[in-house]
Design a protein around this motif. Structure first.
Motif, PDB file in Angstrom:
ATOM      1  N   LEU A  81       0.827  -1.206   0.000  1.00 18.41           N
ATOM      2  CA  LEU A  81       0.000   0.000   0.000  1.00 18.41           C
ATOM      3  C   LEU A  81       0.864   1.260   0.000  1.00 18.41           C
ATOM      4  N   HIS A  86      -2.674   1.595  -3.195  1.00 16.67           N
ATOM      5  CA  HIS A  86      -3.911   0.897  -3.512  1.00 16.67           C
ATOM      6  C   HIS A  86      -3.610  -0.585  -3.717  1.00 16.67           C
ATOM      7  N   ASP A  88      -5.761  -3.933  -5.740  1.00 24.25           N
ATOM      8  CA  ASP A  88      -6.959  -4.381  -6.451  1.00 24.25           C
ATOM      9  C   ASP A  88      -7.133  -5.888  -6.451  1.00 24.25           C
ATOM     10  N   TRP A 134     -10.163  -3.971   1.543  1.00 24.42           N
ATOM     11  CA  TRP A 134     -11.181  -3.817   0.503  1.00 24.42           C
ATOM     12  C   TRP A 134     -12.535  -3.427   1.088  1.00 24.42           C
ATOM     13  N   ASN A 137     -12.785   0.047   1.691  1.00 24.08           N
ATOM     14  CA  ASN A 137     -12.705   0.853   0.465  1.00 24.08           C
ATOM     15  C   ASN A 137     -13.612   0.266  -0.610  1.00 24.08           C
ATOM     16  N   LYS A 140     -13.957   0.854  -5.010  1.00 26.88           N
ATOM     17  CA  LYS A 140     -12.808   1.624  -5.477  1.00 26.88           C
ATOM     18  C   LYS A 140     -11.810   0.799  -6.280  1.00 26.88           C
ATOM     19  N   SER A 141     -12.209  -0.400  -6.651  1.00 29.50           N
ATOM     20  CA  SER A 141     -11.298  -1.233  -7.430  1.00 29.50           C
ATOM     21  C   SER A 141     -11.083  -0.639  -8.813  1.00 29.50           C
ATOM     22  N   ARG A 142      -9.852  -0.688  -9.285  1.00 29.96           N
ATOM     23  CA  ARG A 142      -9.525  -0.248 -10.639  1.00 29.96           C
ATOM     24  C   ARG A 142      -9.817  -1.333 -11.667  1.00 29.96           C
TER      25      ARG A 142
END
Length: 263
Positions: A81, A86, A88, A134, A137, A140-142
């Protein structure tokens, strides 16, 4: 992919994990390259990934630690991180064979504990750390189809080898871990799948190459060839690309048909 998705691949300094990292690099992903002991090998993987990367925004960071140790697992996630900001997807690939193969009549608890710690306890609780991130968040996954959790098990999950019982048990347990996380996370939009490689050409099998060459020639695998790290990399790429949108907790065999029952 304007902002590349970030994938942590454990055990990616060599073997199947390196094949996964290189395939993802060539497909435009940023990769956290994990190693346990051999940092130089991880650096070589990172350099290979940089050469394969098609876009300048991709990054390749090296993170080290023993996934079987709680403090190391936390550091692996924290350093990932810190490097990328981030995460994913997590590909739980790291694994070890017993350092001494012994009949289960003679096998020791010490080696059993070593294998279980790295192959089962490690990925189970590293996944917990990733999932906690996750869930904090959501959305917010790309990746276009959400966060992904992948477990790389082995044909040993359901094929008994009495001279490496601890390895078989660890992989069978990992298969159940995949199902457990799949059930827990499906409603959260986080996909969990298991990849089950067969007889693969890696440094782990180099010492038994002659044995398996003969078995392959005799047809133990219908496709009559060794599997490769690229075979596993292609499967991971397909999962991250969203090519299995209505699959949950499934086993994807990468074994040339080894698992098929035949007469």
């Amino acid at each position: 992919m304007s902002t590349p998705a970030v994938v942590l691949v454990t055990g990616s300094s060599r073997g199947l994990g390196r094949g996964v990292a290189e395939k993802l690099a060539a497909s435009g992903y940023s990769v956290a390259i994990h190693y346990a002991n051999n940092k130089q090998a991880a650096e070589e993987t990172a350099e290979a990934c940089r050469k394969l990367a098609p876009i300048p925004e991709q990054q390749f960071a090296i993170v080290g630690g023993n996934v079987g140790v709680a403090a190391d697992r936390q550091r692996i996630l924290d350093e990932t991180l810190a490097a990328f900001g981030h995460l994913d997807a997590l590909v739980n690939n790291a694994g070890i064979a017993p350092r001494i193969r012994a009949d289960i009549v003679e096998a020791t608890e010490e080696i059993f504990d070593e294998v279980i710690a790295v192959n089962l306890k490690g990925p189970y609780f590293l996944s917990q750390l990733a999932v906690q991130y996750w869930l904090k968040n959501p959305g917010k996954s790309r990746l276009s189809t959400g966060y992904k959790l992948v477990f790389v098990s082995s044909l040993s999950a359901n094929t008994a080898s009495v001279n490496r019982g601890e390895y078989c048990i660890s992989k069978a347990g990992l298969s159940m871990a995949s199902q457990l996380w799949a059930v827990r996370l499906a409603a959260e939009g986080i996909q969990v799948l298991e990849l089950r490689p067969g007889i693969m050409a890696t440094d782990m099998t180099s010492g038994v190459k002659e044995k398996y060459d003969k078995l392959l020639a005799d047809g133990i695998v219908p496709q009559k060839r060794w599997g490769s790290p690229d075979d596993v990399g292609r499967a991971v790429e397909s999962i991250l690309g969203g090519h299995f949108p209505f699959s949950c907790g499934d086993v994807i065999n990468i074994d040339g048909g080894f698992h098929l029952r035949r007469l």
